[in-house]
Design an enzyme around this catalytic site. Structure first.
Site, short mmCIF file in Angstrom:
data_model
loop_
_atom_site.label_atom_id
_atom_site.label_comp_id
_atom_site.label_asym_id
_atom_site.label_seq_id
_atom_site.Cartn_x
_atom_site.Cartn_y
_atom_site.Cartn_z
N GLU A 122 0.83 -1.23 0.00
CA GLU A 122 0.00 0.00 0.00
C GLU A 122 0.85 1.25 0.00
O GLU A 122 0.47 2.28 0.59
CB GLU A 122 -0.94 0.03 1.21
C1 FAD Z 1 2.99 -9.73 0.51
C2 FAD Z 1 2.77 -8.64 -0.48
C3 FAD Z 1 1.48 -8.36 -0.91
C4 FAD Z 1 1.25 -7.38 -1.88
N1 FAD Z 1 -0.01 -7.18 -2.36
C5 FAD Z 1 -0.19 -6.39 -3.45
C6 FAD Z 1 -1.46 -6.34 -4.11
O1 FAD Z 1 -2.43 -6.95 -3.68
N2 FAD Z 1 -1.56 -5.61 -5.25
C7 FAD Z 1 -0.50 -4.91 -5.76
O2 FAD Z 1 -0.65 -4.28 -6.80
N3 FAD Z 1 0.71 -4.92 -5.14
C8 FAD Z 1 0.89 -5.64 -4.02
N4 FAD Z 1 2.11 -5.69 -3.39
C9 FAD Z 1 3.20 -4.88 -3.94
C10 FAD Z 1 3.61 -3.72 -3.03
O3 FAD Z 1 2.62 -2.73 -3.04
C11 FAD Z 1 4.99 -3.24 -3.51
O4 FAD Z 1 5.92 -4.23 -3.14
C12 FAD Z 1 5.36 -1.89 -2.94
O5 FAD Z 1 4.55 -0.88 -3.46
C13 FAD Z 1 6.83 -1.54 -3.21
O6 FAD Z 1 7.17 -1.74 -4.56
P1 FAD Z 1 8.48 -2.59 -4.92
O7 FAD Z 1 8.38 -3.87 -4.20
O8 FAD Z 1 8.63 -2.63 -6.38
O9 FAD Z 1 9.68 -1.79 -4.29
P2 FAD Z 1 10.45 -0.58 -4.98
O10 FAD Z 1 9.47 0.36 -5.58
O11 FAD Z 1 11.52 -1.10 -5.85
O12 FAD Z 1 11.10 0.13 -3.72
C14 FAD Z 1 12.34 -0.28 -3.14
C15 FAD Z 1 12.75 0.76 -2.09
O13 FAD Z 1 12.96 2.03 -2.73
C16 FAD Z 1 12.14 3.02 -2.16
N5 FAD Z 1 11.67 3.92 -3.23
C17 FAD Z 1 11.15 3.57 -4.42
N6 FAD Z 1 10.79 4.67 -5.10
C18 FAD Z 1 11.09 5.73 -4.32
C19 FAD Z 1 10.95 7.14 -4.45
N7 FAD Z 1 10.39 7.70 -5.53
N8 FAD Z 1 11.39 7.92 -3.44
C20 FAD Z 1 11.92 7.38 -2.33
N9 FAD Z 1 12.08 6.05 -2.15
C21 FAD Z 1 11.66 5.24 -3.12
C22 FAD Z 1 10.99 2.27 -1.50
O14 FAD Z 1 10.40 2.99 -0.43
C23 FAD Z 1 11.67 0.99 -1.02
O15 FAD Z 1 12.29 1.23 0.21
C24 FAD Z 1 2.34 -6.63 -2.39
C25 FAD Z 1 3.64 -6.87 -1.92
C26 FAD Z 1 3.86 -7.87 -0.99
C27 FAD Z 1 5.27 -8.15 -0.55
#
Ligand code: FAD
Length: 572
Positions: A428
């Site tokens: 989220e």
């Molecule tokens: C168990 C689980 C359930 C989930 N359920 C859903 C779901 O139902 N539907 C869905 O669509 N998604 C879902 N997700 C996905 C989840 O919302 C994402 O994992 C999350 O938004 C982070 O994206 P990412 O994993 O690609 O990390 P990244 O975006 O790669 O982020 C990596 C790090 O970089 C930081 N970062 C990235 N961009 C920026 C920025 N612009 N400024 C500062 N810091 C930044 C982040 O805060 C984080 O610390 C789920 C994930 C998990 C693990």
């Protein structure tokens, strides 16, 4: 002792901390009588304690699995879900027009927290559906509403939200899933989505996916994204599940925790979908679901904190080790164990109250449409999400510490809380992103919304009784620090704001927590349990504000002075 849902704490918070009754004075929620609130919280507590809590371990030990393309859920989940659905808990906040109960979000939030504390992995399912219901109520056309809302509200069908792709996590604008018009009002959706919570199950008749995708002529970035409703089974002419759609779960993720919740990789190959809202405006529609989910996820953090606390307290009052200097027999008599438990309790109350205040603001905004409430709800949403989930993680890890070595041993159950709750700070929108939202979008009003909260605190301090002078003075200092830090922050460049964002969010939460603890102490009186917990908050937790304010004011200079050489392997 097994999990006991915090029914009485919610009643106390509604009556003494967040002025719940103001909602019921509005026409929209006038049917929400005190008796109804007590009955709903009592029933939710009962189903949480008796039906859901016994499944929490089962979900962890027997994760959901994929068998020949079909998701099989953990033992007991199907029956417990039916009990949630049949008793109307999925559609609590939904409009009565389609079979919902039309209850205030504040009440739904409390119920969701209780269920989440009992069994987080199962609770996530109805929470996702509730978000989808709200998105469809606001943005779907009448035909789609007629078909989908009654089934989602009754819990016969469930809902998911599909944003994430391998290259598009936080940066949703990078998503590549395509939508091409079939020229008959439907669209062909193709692409892959990852990490989809409750991507499938074996207990609802249909699973409805809200999928973000791009039309062929779409611009790059978030302005070129549209939203589609893509069901697992296409509804037939009677609105019942018909033929299978061209989508499937291709795998389930192996996760740190939350094993009972199947997190799937979804493949869509020319799957039939219906557009929700306007072309290229999908993010606005999805935000309806995401804001609802952010409040809910904040509540999930508090939920797990409560459950972890209860387990730690039970252990501490049973485990004999060493001779406490106060003459007590168990480790509960050791000052450091007592400190951990007291801080856990104090932070749970602060985070729960902040979430309840946010939910009340959402209800007041919905009932009155007033700018004050809309702004307050917007301000409190990222604070509720990030602080609630941080407290969930802090309390769960302290809970392990209270258990000593036994906390590290799976058999105790203490570690499951930490494994389960860890993701709440990530999904989220990560907590870092919540904090950035707070210091950018939510301060675009030049601090008006947060200054409005500070005015409310000042008015309360002015009426506060002498008996609590120490607390009032400490809170006044914290509030001034927040006010001055906000005035400084709004003048800074964006990157300087971002560097201090997490500290600023916690500073806001610390001061809000102080306000709510003071209200609790005043309502309960000197010497009461709540007053003693407030004392711990004021002496040990609120003073963090000065360090947080300093960190905010540091800007980003020190961080960007560091190069890859400075932060990489130190072999130079
Ligand atoms: C168990 C689980 C359930 C989930 N359920 C859903 C779901 O139902 N539907 C869905 O669509 N998604 C879902 N997700 C996905 C989840 O919302 C994402 O994992 C999350 O938004 C982070 O994206 P990412 O994993 O690609 O990390 P990244 O975006 O790669 O982020 C990596 C790090 O970089 C930081 N970062 C990235 N961009 C920026 C920025 N612009 N400024 C500062 N810091 C930044 C982040 O805060 C984080 O610390 C789920 C994930 C998990 C693990």
């Amino acid at each position: 002792m097994s999990y006991q849902a915090p029914v009485s704490d919610y009643l106390f918070i509604f009556n003494n901390i967040v002025n719940f009754s103001q909602i019921t004075l509005e026409e929209r929620f006038s049917g929400t009588t005190n008796d109804l609130v007590s009955a709903i919280l009592g029933e939710a507590g009962k189903i949480s304690n008796e039906v859901l809590a016994p499944l929490q371990r089962a979900g962890d030990l027997h994760p959901a699995r994929l068998e020949n393309g079909v998701v099989r859920t953990s033992p007991g989940f199907s029956e417990a879900y039916k009990s949630i659905a049949e008793n109307g808990w999925v559609g609590m906040a939904a409009k009565t027009e389609y079979g919902g109960m039309g209850l205030p979000q504040s009440l739904v939030h409390a119920v969701n927290e209780m269920m989440g504390g009992a069994c987080l992995s199962l609770q996530l399912n109805p929470v996702m559906t509730q978000g989808q219901i709200e998105a469809l109520e606001h943005h779907a056309n009448d035909d789609l509403k007629e078909i989908y809302l009654p089934k989602l509200i009754s819990g016969e069908w469930s809902g998911t939200m599909n944003l994430t792709e391998p290259q598009a996590g936080t940066d949703v604008g990078a998503l590549q899933t395509r939508a091409i018009s079939n020229e008959d009002g439907t669209y062909a959706i193709s692409g892959q989505k990852i990490y989809i919570s409750w991507a499938d199950n074996d207990f609802t008749e249909n699973v409805c996916h809200l999928v973000l995708a791009r039309l062929p002529e779409a611009k790059a970035g978030t302005k070129g994204i549209s939203l589609f409703l893509v069901p697992k089974f296409l509804p037939d002419s009677q609105g019942e599940p018909g033929v299978s759609n061209s989508l499937r779960v291709i795998s389930l993720e192996h996760k740190l925790g939350l094993h009972g919740s199947p997190t799937g990789v979804m493949q869509y190959e020319n799957a039939t979908g219906w557009m929700i809202g306007l072309p290229h405006n999908g993010m606005a529609a999805m935000f309806t679901m995401m804001n609802n989910a952010r409040l809910g996820v904040g509540g999930q953090g508090v939920a797990v904190a409560e459950a972890a606390y209860q387990k730690a307290f039970e252990y501490a009052t049973d485990r004999v080790q060493g001779a406490p200097l106060n003459g007590e027999k168990t480790i509960f008599g050791h000052a450091d164990v007592r400190r951990m438990l007291a801080q856990m309790r104090a932070d749970i109350f602060a985070a729960r109250s902040i979430g309840a205040a946010c939910a009340v603001a959402i209800d007041m905004a919905a009932a009155t449409g007033e700018k004050k409430w809309i702004s307050r709800a917007a301000l409190l949403t990222p604070i509720t999400k990030a602080f609630g989930t941080d407290v969930g993680i802090d309390v769960a890890q302290q809970g392990i510490q209270v258990h000593g070595g036994m906390g590290f041993i799976e058999e105790s159950g203490a570690s499951q809380f930490l494994r389960d709750v860890r993701v709440t700070a990530i999904y989220e929108g990560t907590n870092g992103i919540q904090a950035m939202d707070l210091v950018s979008r939510k301060l675009m009003d030049r601090g008006e919304a947060i200054f409005d909260v500070l005015d409310e605190i000042e008015s309360f301090l002015a009426t506060s009784v002498d008996e609590f002078k120490n607390y009032s003075e400490t809170l006044a200092i914290g509030a001034l620090d927040l006010q001055e830090t906000t005035s400084w922050l709004i003048k800074q460049e964006l990157n300087d704001r971002f560097a201090g964002a997490v500290s600023y969010l916690r500073l806001c939460a610390r001061v809000l927590g102080g306000y709510f603890h003071l209200r609790a102490a005043v309502a309960s009186g000197k010497g009461s349990s709540r007053e003693k917990i407030a004392d711990v908050y004021f002496s040990r937790l609120l003073p963090e504000h000065s360090g947080l304010a300093q960190a905010v004011r540091r800007g980003s200079g020190d961080l960007f002075a560091l190069t890859e050489k400075d932060l990489g392997l130190w072999n130079h």
